[in-house]
Design a protein around this motif. Structure first.
Motif, PDB file in Angstrom:
ATOM      1  N   GLY A   1       0.807  -1.220   0.000  1.00 47.37           N
ATOM      2  CA  GLY A   1       0.000   0.000   0.000  1.00 47.37           C
ATOM      3  C   GLY A   1       0.835   1.263   0.000  1.00 47.37           C
ATOM      4  O   GLY A   1       2.074   1.211  -0.095  1.00 47.37           O
TER       5      GLY A   1
ATOM      6  N   ILE B   1       1.515   3.649   2.377  1.00 50.00           N
ATOM      7  CA  ILE B   1       2.477   3.802   3.466  1.00 50.00           C
ATOM      8  C   ILE B   1       3.395   2.587   3.544  1.00 50.00           C
ATOM      9  O   ILE B   1       4.620   2.710   3.698  1.00 50.00           O
TER      10      ILE B   1
ATOM     11  N   ASP C   1      -0.090  -9.173   1.577  1.00 49.34           N
ATOM     12  CA  ASP C   1      -1.106  -8.249   1.072  1.00 49.34           C
ATOM     13  C   ASP C   1      -2.124  -9.012   0.231  1.00 49.34           C
ATOM     14  O   ASP C   1      -1.774  -9.989  -0.431  1.00 49.34           O
TER      15      ASP C   1
ATOM     16  N   PHE D   1      -3.892  -7.249  -2.000  1.00 52.02           N
ATOM     17  CA  PHE D   1      -3.903  -6.352  -3.164  1.00 52.02           C
ATOM     18  C   PHE D   1      -5.303  -5.835  -3.507  1.00 52.02           C
ATOM     19  O   PHE D   1      -5.585  -5.518  -4.680  1.00 52.02           O
TER      20      PHE D   1
ATOM     21  N   SER E   1      -4.115  -2.092  -3.880  1.00 50.58           N
ATOM     22  CA  SER E   1      -2.755  -1.802  -4.357  1.00 50.58           C
ATOM     23  C   SER E   1      -2.453  -2.658  -5.567  1.00 50.58           C
ATOM     24  O   SER E   1      -3.076  -3.696  -5.799  1.00 50.58           O
TER      25      SER E   1
ATOM     26  N   VAL F   1      -5.696 -10.760   5.817  1.00 48.96           N
ATOM     27  CA  VAL F   1      -5.596 -10.732   7.283  1.00 48.96           C
ATOM     28  C   VAL F   1      -6.898 -11.221   7.933  1.00 48.96           C
ATOM     29  O   VAL F   1      -6.901 -11.560   9.118  1.00 48.96           O
ATOM     30  N   ARG F   2      -7.974 -11.276   7.158  1.00 48.82           N
ATOM     31  CA  ARG F   2      -9.231 -11.774   7.755  1.00 48.82           C
ATOM     32  C   ARG F   2      -9.233 -13.303   7.847  1.00 48.82           C
ATOM     33  O   ARG F   2     -10.094 -13.878   8.524  1.00 48.82           O
TER      34      ARG F   2
ATOM     35  N   ALA G   1      -2.136  -3.411   7.031  1.00 52.47           N
ATOM     36  CA  ALA G   1      -3.282  -3.843   6.218  1.00 52.47           C
ATOM     37  C   ALA G   1      -4.579  -3.347   6.846  1.00 52.47           C
ATOM     38  O   ALA G   1      -4.835  -3.572   8.036  1.00 52.47           O
ATOM     39  N   GLY G   2      -5.372  -2.658   6.049  1.00 46.86           N
ATOM     40  CA  GLY G   2      -6.618  -2.132   6.595  1.00 46.86           C
ATOM     41  C   GLY G   2      -7.380  -1.337   5.565  1.00 46.86           C
ATOM     42  O   GLY G   2      -6.863  -1.027   4.488  1.00 46.86           O
ATOM     43  N   LEU G   3      -8.612  -1.011   5.905  1.00 39.86           N
ATOM     44  CA  LEU G   3      -9.446  -0.114   5.094  1.00 39.86           C
ATOM     45  C   LEU G   3      -9.406   1.244   5.772  1.00 39.86           C
ATOM     46  O   LEU G   3      -9.425   1.324   7.007  1.00 39.86           O
TER      47      LEU G   3
ATOM     48  N   SER H   1      -4.404   5.873  13.743  1.00 39.50           N
ATOM     49  CA  SER H   1      -4.728   7.126  13.059  1.00 39.50           C
ATOM     50  C   SER H   1      -5.140   8.198  14.056  1.00 39.50           C
ATOM     51  O   SER H   1      -5.759   7.893  15.075  1.00 39.50           O
TER      52      SER H   1
ATOM     53  N   TYR I   1     -14.715   4.222  10.736  1.00 39.28           N
ATOM     54  CA  TYR I   1     -13.290   3.977  10.503  1.00 39.28           C
ATOM     55  C   TYR I   1     -12.481   4.254  11.774  1.00 39.28           C
ATOM     56  O   TYR I   1     -11.720   3.397  12.235  1.00 39.28           O
TER      57      TYR I   1
ATOM     58  N   PHE J   1      -0.933  11.281  11.414  1.00 40.92           N
ATOM     59  CA  PHE J   1      -1.779  12.416  11.083  1.00 40.92           C
ATOM     60  C   PHE J   1      -2.073  12.379   9.574  1.00 40.92           C
ATOM     61  O   PHE J   1      -2.703  11.404   9.122  1.00 40.92           O
TER      62      PHE J   1
HETATM   63  P1  NAD Z   1      -3.533   1.616   1.440  1.00 44.86           P
HETATM   64  O1  NAD Z   1      -4.934   1.252   1.127  1.00 44.86           O
HETATM   65  O2  NAD Z   1      -2.688   2.254   0.397  1.00 44.86           O
HETATM   66  O3  NAD Z   1      -2.735   0.319   1.943  1.00 44.86           O
HETATM   67  C1  NAD Z   1      -3.369  -0.685   2.677  1.00 44.86           C
HETATM   68  C2  NAD Z   1      -2.877  -2.022   2.116  1.00 44.86           C
HETATM   69  O4  NAD Z   1      -3.517  -3.059   2.830  1.00 44.86           O
HETATM   70  C3  NAD Z   1      -3.224  -2.195   0.628  1.00 44.86           C
HETATM   71  O5  NAD Z   1      -2.109  -2.673  -0.082  1.00 44.86           O
HETATM   72  C4  NAD Z   1      -4.356  -3.222   0.651  1.00 44.86           C
HETATM   73  O6  NAD Z   1      -4.354  -4.044  -0.503  1.00 44.86           O
HETATM   74  C5  NAD Z   1      -4.009  -4.019   1.908  1.00 44.86           C
HETATM   75  N1  NAD Z   1      -5.163  -4.683   2.510  1.00 44.86           N
HETATM   76  C6  NAD Z   1      -6.386  -4.145   2.768  1.00 44.86           C
HETATM   77  N2  NAD Z   1      -7.195  -5.082   3.297  1.00 44.86           N
HETATM   78  C7  NAD Z   1      -6.466  -6.229   3.410  1.00 44.86           C
HETATM   79  C8  NAD Z   1      -6.729  -7.530   3.894  1.00 44.86           C
HETATM   80  N3  NAD Z   1      -7.940  -7.873   4.324  1.00 44.86           N
HETATM   81  N4  NAD Z   1      -5.732  -8.453   3.858  1.00 44.86           N
HETATM   82  C9  NAD Z   1      -4.499  -8.129   3.380  1.00 44.86           C
HETATM   83  N5  NAD Z   1      -4.179  -6.903   2.893  1.00 44.86           N
HETATM   84  C10 NAD Z   1      -5.162  -5.970   2.921  1.00 44.86           C
HETATM   85  O7  NAD Z   1      -3.583   2.516   2.745  1.00 44.86           O
HETATM   86  P2  NAD Z   1      -2.412   3.326   3.461  1.00 44.86           P
HETATM   87  O8  NAD Z   1      -2.691   4.783   3.260  1.00 44.86           O
HETATM   88  O9  NAD Z   1      -1.090   2.767   3.090  1.00 44.86           O
HETATM   89  O10 NAD Z   1      -2.727   2.974   4.988  1.00 44.86           O
HETATM   90  C11 NAD Z   1      -2.049   1.923   5.619  1.00 44.86           C
HETATM   91  C12 NAD Z   1      -2.493   1.914   7.058  1.00 44.86           C
HETATM   92  O11 NAD Z   1      -2.278   3.196   7.622  1.00 44.86           O
HETATM   93  C13 NAD Z   1      -3.983   1.619   7.236  1.00 44.86           C
HETATM   94  O12 NAD Z   1      -4.149   0.743   8.350  1.00 44.86           O
HETATM   95  C14 NAD Z   1      -4.592   2.983   7.550  1.00 44.86           C
HETATM   96  O13 NAD Z   1      -5.724   2.866   8.401  1.00 44.86           O
HETATM   97  C15 NAD Z   1      -3.456   3.674   8.252  1.00 44.86           C
HETATM   98  N6  NAD Z   1      -3.501   5.146   8.142  1.00 44.86           N
HETATM   99  C16 NAD Z   1      -3.484   5.725   6.903  1.00 44.86           C
HETATM  100  C17 NAD Z   1      -3.536   7.135   6.812  1.00 44.86           C
HETATM  101  C18 NAD Z   1      -3.539   7.834   5.479  1.00 44.86           C
HETATM  102  O14 NAD Z   1      -3.926   9.024   5.438  1.00 44.86           O
HETATM  103  N7  NAD Z   1      -3.109   7.194   4.404  1.00 44.86           N
HETATM  104  C19 NAD Z   1      -3.593   7.910   7.968  1.00 44.86           C
HETATM  105  C20 NAD Z   1      -3.619   7.260   9.198  1.00 44.86           C
HETATM  106  C21 NAD Z   1      -3.564   5.860   9.271  1.00 44.86           C
END
Ligand code: NAD
Ligand code: WQD
Length: 333
Positions: free
Chosen positions: A10, A12, A31, A33, A36, A59-60, A81-83, A124, A148, A177
């Motif tokens: 993803g 980050i 992942d 994907f 991503s 991860v589920r 990994a997350g939404l 977050s 969320y 942040f």
């Molecule tokens: P992103 O969606 O780019 O990356 C998340 C990755 O997790 C993706 O590659 C996705 O394919 C994978 N993923 C999602 N569900 C999955 C599952 N069930 N099993 C395996 N892989 C799974 O998001 P990001 O911006 O890189 O955020 C990463 C983490 O940081 C998240 O947990 C998010 O809550 C946290 N976060 C993000 C922000 C932001 O502004 N980007 C801010 C605070 C916290």
């Protein structure tokens, strides 16, 4: 160290993996994907000039994680990994709880099963909700205002209770942040599907001509220029914050740390800085507030400096330049 990175493909995660590989660690990306590109791990390896292992899994599904941890035998897990989309979470809360909370529970169970005792969890600033006082310290009340944010807070509680039960586990929770920008190579960056929710990718798409203008959500906030104020943080600073947290994760316990610059910038600050740094005009239209938005929030980063010896080093200008380089698809390396 060998680091198991859930969500490593993803936005980050990919920047953390590059930094970790360049710091000499080995990395296993886990992942599914769903948000991503499967080609990201090879881009990570190309930028870092080191191989990056990949496991496709969810991860589920505990068995996916268990099989992957058995094979990888990591020293540490970074759980990204997350939404993450607030509006989307209002529309489909159960998916957010299943992934962000259920997925974290599956991961913790698998870590226990395979004797992995160190975790860095991606949380977050959304867990704070409406600020009672600013800047936001880690001790600020936790009152998330959307599914969320509630899912991230519940995942933090899971980690805390698990650590108390297991004792010999170290968990560092990082509350991000507003991460923006991209790796200076232009090889990885924020790649939202469809219309961007977030400000910076929308701005870069306006700059590239992909979008006609930026709609500014609200000009009547109690802020210096009436537009929303946020603590924007370069994603490479965020990645380095994770490396700093690794050194802290060798001590059993549970700790939460804000990762932010401590400086708030308004929407108009971002637009004007972007125009100055890139020479691209950003036409704007002024609209009403977006449902659920807060007027302003920014971090007190003192604990990150004290505990992790980390502070953000890159300014808003660099964030804008690197975001634009990614949008243009150019490579500066
Ligand atoms: P992103 O969606 O780019 O990356 C998340 C990755 O997790 C993706 O590659 C996705 O394919 C994978 N993923 C999602 N569900 C999955 C599952 N069930 N099993 C395996 N892989 C799974 O998001 P990001 O911006 O890189 O955020 C990463 C983490 O940081 C998240 O947990 C998010 O809550 C946290 N976060 C993000 C922000 C932001 O502004 N980007 C801010 C605070 C916290
Ligand atoms: C920033 C500012 C908008 C788009 C979100 C999530 C948060 C975290 C980070 C996961 C606000 C304004 C935006 C646009 C605009 N993600 N804006 N026009 O809302 O602070 O935080 O991303 O943890 O949980 O809520 O970030 O980039 O969406 O908005 O005027 O087209 O830009 O009103 O003031 P936000 P954002």
């Amino acid at each position: 160290m060998r680091i198991f990175v859930t969500g490593g493909a993803g936005y980050i995660g990919s920047h953390f993996c590059v930094a970790a590989l360049q710091a000499g660690h080995d990395v296993v990306v886990f992942d599914n994907f769903c948000n991503s590109d499967p080609g990201v791990p090879s881009r990570i390896a190309r930028i870092a000039r080191r191989p990056c292992s990949v496991v496709t899994g969810d991860v589920r599904r505990k068995q996916d994680i268990s099989n992957a941890l058995r094979s990888a035998q990591p020293d540490l897990v970074v759980h990204l990994a997350g939404l993450k989309a607030v509006g989307d979470s209002v529309a489909r809360p159960l998916d957010y709880f299943e992934t962000n909370v259920g997925g974290t529970a599956c991961l913790l169970e698998a870590m226990k099963e395979h004797g992995v005792h160190r975790l860095i969890f991606s949380s977050s600033a959304t867990v704070y909700g409406q600020p009672v006082e600013l800047p936001l310290k880690e001790s600020h009340p936790l009152n998330p205002t959307n599914p969320y944010g509630r899912s991230k807070l519940m995942a933090e509680w899971l980690c805390d209770d698990f650590q108390r039960a297991e004792g010999n586990v170290s968990i560092v929770v990082l509350r991000y942040f507003n991460p923006v920008g991209a790796h200076p190579s232009g090889g990885i960056g924020d790649d939202p599907v469809g219309v961007p929710n977030n400000l910076m990718p929308f701005v870069t798409q306006v700059a590239s001509g992909q979008r006609e203008r930026l709609h500014i959500f609200g000009t009547d906030y109690p802020t210096p220029d009436g537009t929303g104020v946020r603590d924007y943080l370069h994603v490479c600073d965020l990645a380095e914050g994770h490396l700093a947290a690794i050194s802290r994760s060798d001590t059993p316990g549970f700790v939460t740390v804000n990762l932010g610059t401590g400086t708030g910038y308004s929407v108009l600050d971002v637009v004007r800085t972007f125009e100055r740094e890139t020479g691209r005009a950003i036409p704007v239209a002024y609209g009403k507030r977006r449902e659920g938005d807060l007027a302003q929030y920014y971090a007190d980063p003192a604990r990150a400096l004290h505990l992790l010896n980390w502070r953000a080093r890159r300014d808003l200008g660099e964030m804008c330049r690197d975001a634009w380089a990614w949008q243009r698809g150019s490579s500066t390396e």
